[in-house]
Write a protein that holds these residues in place. Structure first.
Motif, short mmCIF file in Angstrom:
data_model
loop_
_atom_site.label_atom_id
_atom_site.label_comp_id
_atom_site.label_asym_id
_atom_site.label_seq_id
_atom_site.Cartn_x
_atom_site.Cartn_y
_atom_site.Cartn_z
N SER A 110 -14.43 -14.57 2.76
CA SER A 110 -13.99 -13.21 3.06
C SER A 110 -13.15 -13.24 4.33
O SER A 110 -13.19 -14.20 5.11
CB SER A 110 -15.19 -12.27 3.24
OG SER A 110 -15.96 -12.68 4.36
N ALA A 111 -12.35 -12.18 4.52
CA ALA A 111 -11.51 -12.05 5.71
C ALA A 111 -11.44 -10.58 6.09
O ALA A 111 -11.72 -9.69 5.28
CB ALA A 111 -10.12 -12.60 5.44
N THR A 112 -11.07 -10.34 7.34
CA THR A 112 -10.90 -8.98 7.83
C THR A 112 -9.46 -8.81 8.27
O THR A 112 -8.90 -9.70 8.92
CB THR A 112 -11.84 -8.69 9.00
OG1 THR A 112 -13.20 -8.86 8.57
CG2 THR A 112 -11.66 -7.26 9.49
N ALA A 113 -8.83 -7.69 7.88
CA ALA A 113 -7.44 -7.47 8.25
C ALA A 113 -7.23 -6.00 8.53
O ALA A 113 -7.91 -5.13 7.98
CB ALA A 113 -6.52 -7.93 7.12
N THR A 114 -6.27 -5.73 9.41
CA THR A 114 -5.85 -4.36 9.69
C THR A 114 -4.63 -4.08 8.83
O THR A 114 -3.60 -4.75 8.94
CB THR A 114 -5.52 -4.18 11.18
OG1 THR A 114 -6.68 -4.47 11.96
CG2 THR A 114 -5.04 -2.76 11.44
N LEU A 115 -4.73 -3.09 7.95
CA LEU A 115 -3.69 -2.81 6.99
C LEU A 115 -3.02 -1.48 7.29
O LEU A 115 -3.66 -0.55 7.78
CB LEU A 115 -4.29 -2.77 5.58
CG LEU A 115 -5.08 -4.02 5.15
CD1 LEU A 115 -5.63 -3.84 3.75
CD2 LEU A 115 -4.20 -5.27 5.22
N ASN A 135 0.83 -1.20 0.00
CA ASN A 135 0.00 0.00 0.00
C ASN A 135 0.87 1.25 0.00
O ASN A 135 1.99 1.26 0.52
CB ASN A 135 -0.91 0.02 1.24
CG ASN A 135 -1.87 -1.15 1.23
OD1 ASN A 135 -2.40 -1.51 0.19
ND2 ASN A 135 -2.09 -1.75 2.40
N GLY A 136 0.33 2.33 -0.60
CA GLY A 136 1.06 3.58 -0.68
C GLY A 136 1.02 4.37 0.62
O GLY A 136 0.34 4.01 1.59
N ALA A 137 1.77 5.49 0.60
CA ALA A 137 1.87 6.31 1.81
C ALA A 137 0.55 6.95 2.18
O ALA A 137 0.29 7.26 3.35
CB ALA A 137 2.93 7.40 1.60
N SER A 138 -0.34 7.17 1.20
CA SER A 138 -1.63 7.82 1.48
C SER A 138 -2.74 6.81 1.78
O SER A 138 -3.90 7.19 1.91
CB SER A 138 -2.04 8.69 0.29
OG SER A 138 -1.06 9.68 0.03
N PHE A 139 -2.35 5.56 1.85
CA PHE A 139 -3.36 4.52 2.09
C PHE A 139 -3.99 4.73 3.47
O PHE A 139 -3.30 5.02 4.45
CB PHE A 139 -2.70 3.15 2.00
CG PHE A 139 -3.64 1.99 2.14
CD1 PHE A 139 -4.38 1.55 1.06
CD2 PHE A 139 -3.79 1.34 3.36
CE1 PHE A 139 -5.25 0.48 1.19
CE2 PHE A 139 -4.65 0.27 3.49
CZ PHE A 139 -5.38 -0.16 2.39
N GLY A 140 -5.29 4.52 3.52
CA GLY A 140 -6.00 4.69 4.78
C GLY A 140 -5.80 3.50 5.70
O GLY A 140 -6.39 2.43 5.49
N ALA A 141 -4.96 3.66 6.73
CA ALA A 141 -4.72 2.57 7.65
C ALA A 141 -5.98 2.25 8.43
O ALA A 141 -6.80 3.12 8.72
CB ALA A 141 -3.59 2.93 8.60
N GLY A 142 -6.11 0.97 8.79
CA GLY A 142 -7.26 0.56 9.57
C GLY A 142 -7.78 -0.79 9.12
O GLY A 142 -7.10 -1.57 8.46
N ALA A 143 -9.05 -1.04 9.49
CA ALA A 143 -9.65 -2.34 9.21
C ALA A 143 -10.25 -2.37 7.80
O ALA A 143 -10.92 -1.43 7.37
CB ALA A 143 -10.72 -2.66 10.25
#
Length: 559
Positions: A59-64, A33-41
């Motif tokens: 499906s899966a859930t991940a914190t990115l 992911n890029g620097a402007s990517f929205g971190a979170g779930a």
């Protein structure tokens, strides 16, 4: 490189294609992911191709996190066989920005050739009008990476695939300085190969020349100068470089002269993930290949052209067929006494014995197929002894080859119309002597030799008597030095002198013997000489004998 999207577009989709011959399952994915990517779930929805289109498989859930590689564990392995699977990332926070990172692989130039069959073939943002090859790596379930460094832990050796480069990293090489790419030949080949040419991706060239060195463990290095044109440095090696078997560690070094040169590079950054990390192992050449001083996930841009290494076989007898018991591998010319034909020469000391030779009846395996003489369907069958008449074109049968020698041909070879002696009036030369419908007359000795008769006429026709010729006598009468009655004896009816002092026991009288002895001036035995004792051709003997028969009253010629 990156592609951005604000919160209004809600999702980003990565599509992964498997072009490998074997099916596969995905256990984890890594996405950059890029620097402007929205971190979170984020929710990751997984679909794969089916008979009726896309089918949801979980499906899966991940914190990115932003500006890094993020791991996403699948709840259970995603089996997509030989098809296509896609992952749709949806932010749980409405105001999250989406920024993906393009892979530098196939996007920038042809030198970055991905070595994996499983690739992130595209990344797209709905309604955003963007599509590119994504920086995404997949970890395959139940498979081991054969190229993983030996010091990696067991849980760091899973097979990987995809596009790992996420950042350009061009490197300036100053005048007289050097830069080196170390690479493991192992991921490129399943056999032994030779490098025949090089191509180097150069971003900028101010140098007047760029020297190169190509080498490896246990190999003599090749040095030379690149030909530079349009940002590409190329060279065809004077002879193929023996890169060797899979697993050989090689290096390529560039040194510019008369100015700087910039060597294009790419890396799986922004962080150095370590040699055993799946992303590092998914780079071109695996983690064993790297640009020195640029981190374990970085590589300089270059390509090689290869040719297959030649296997040479010793040929001691010079027949062009090698003995595979002694071989060597080479990239250059053949050494003296070697050939490239792997022929399993069964006797490399005999130039007449080799695969493809003509199998002959001699008690040995000429063509090296393990079969000898009549047992070999390739046995060369020569013509029979007789080649005229109905025997024309007759070939010996394989079973006639016994103990390394051909037996005489017979009815089996010559056919049903053949006769040892002609007896049928059918317009054919049945006994293969060059004469049609003729047979030898009964008598063949003396003046009768070579007499023939037509078998289409009765044997009592008198044809043979005419064939015997003018000198033939049914009973020998003439004393002419010929076998007139064709019984193998010459002039057997003529009187012969006998030795002096001997007693006559034949029909000649003692008076005749005495007269003959006086006339001849020497002793002679009366009666017929034994067969074979006359006809020596000596003039004295022949003259005396004729005088005794016909010239009574005259002296014979002196011997």
């Amino acid at each position: 490189m990156g592609g951005g999207l604000d919160a209004g577009s809600r999702s980003i989709t990565y599509q992964v294609t498997n072009t490998a011959p074997a099916p596969a399952s995905i256990a984890r994915i890594f996405v950059c992911n890029g620097a402007s990517f929205g971190a979170g779930a984020w929710t990751i929805e997984t679909e794969r191709t089916g008979n009726a289109g896309w089918v949801a498989v979980g499906s899966a859930t991940a914190t990115l996190a932003a500006n890094t590689w993020n791991a996403v564990e699948m709840g259970s392995p995603v089996d997509f066989g030989n098809g296509v699977v896609r992952f749709r990332f949806v932010p749980l926070a409405v105001d999250s920005d989406i920024e993906f990172v393009n892979a530098l692989g196939e996007v920038t130039d042809d030198l970055w050739i991905a070595e994996h069959h499983i690739q992130a073939s595209s990344v797209s943002i709905p309604d955003g009008g963007l599509s590119a090859v994504a920086a995404l790596v997949v970890v395959l379930d139940g498979q081991t990476d054969p190229f993983a460094p030996a010091d990696c832990a067991a849980n760091e050796r899973s097979a990987v695939a995809g596009n790992a480069y996420s950042e350009a990293a061009d490197v300036v090489i100053h005048d007289g300085q050097s830069a080196t790419e170390r690479f493991d030949f192992q991921p490129w080949t399943t056999g032994s190969e030779c490098i025949s040419a090089l191509s180097v991706d150069l971003a900028e060239v101010k140098a007047s020349s760029i020297d190169f060195e190509l080498g490896g463990a246990g190999l003599d290095s090749v040095v030379g100068t690149l030909a530079v044109s349009g940002g590409l440095g190329t060279v065809t090696l004077p002879s193929p470089f023996p890169a060797g078997d899979a697993g050989r560690a090689l290096f390529l070094t560039l040194v510019p002269h008369g100015g700087d040169a910039t060597w294009r590079a790419a890396r799986a950054q922004p962080t150095d993930l370590g040699r055993c990390h799946p992303v590092s192992r998914a780079t071109w050449g695996g983690s064993a290949s790297f640009a020195e001083g640029q981190g374990s996930g970085a590589d300089f841009g270059f390509a090689v052209s290869t040719v297959e290494m030649v296997t040479a076989y010793i040929d001691r007898d010079g027949d062009g067929y090698g003995d595979d018991s002694t071989t060597l591998r080479t990239c250059g010319g053949l050494p003296v006494g070697y050939v490239t034909v792997q022929s399993r020469d069964c006797d490399d000391a005999d130039p007449l014995r080799h695969p493809g030779a003509r199998e002959t009846c001699n008690g040995i395996d000429d063509d090296c197929d393990g079969l000898v003489d009549a047992d070999d369907p390739d046995l060369l069958r020569p013509n029979c002894e007789r080649s005229l008449g109905v025997c024309a074109g007759s070939l010996r049968l394989p079973q006639s080859c016994r103990d390394g020698r051909w037996q005489a041909c017979g009815p089996a070879e010559y056919g049903a119309t053949h006769e040892p002696a002609e007896s049928i009036c059918d317009g054919l030369d049945n006994d293969c002597d060059g004469k049609v419908d003729v047979a030898a007359c009964p008598l063949q000795e003396g003046v009768c030799s070579g007499a023939w008769r037509s078998i289409c006429k009765a044997a009592e026709s008198g044809e043979c008597e005419a064939a015997y010729g003018a000198f033939y006598e049914s009973v020998e009468k003439s004393c002419d030095g010929l076998d007139n009655d064709c019984d193998g004896q010459v002039d057997e009816a003529c009187p012969e002198p006998r030795s002096c002092g001997c007693t006559s026991t034949n029909a000649h009288s003692l008076f005749e013997v005495a007269v003959l002895a006086a006339l001849l001036g020497r002793c002679a035995r009366p009666g017929r000489l034994p067969r074979g004792s006359r006809g020596s051709g000596h003039p004295a003997e022949e003259g005396t004998r004729r005088f005794a028969r016909r010239g009574r009253g005259r002296q014979p010629p002196a011997p």
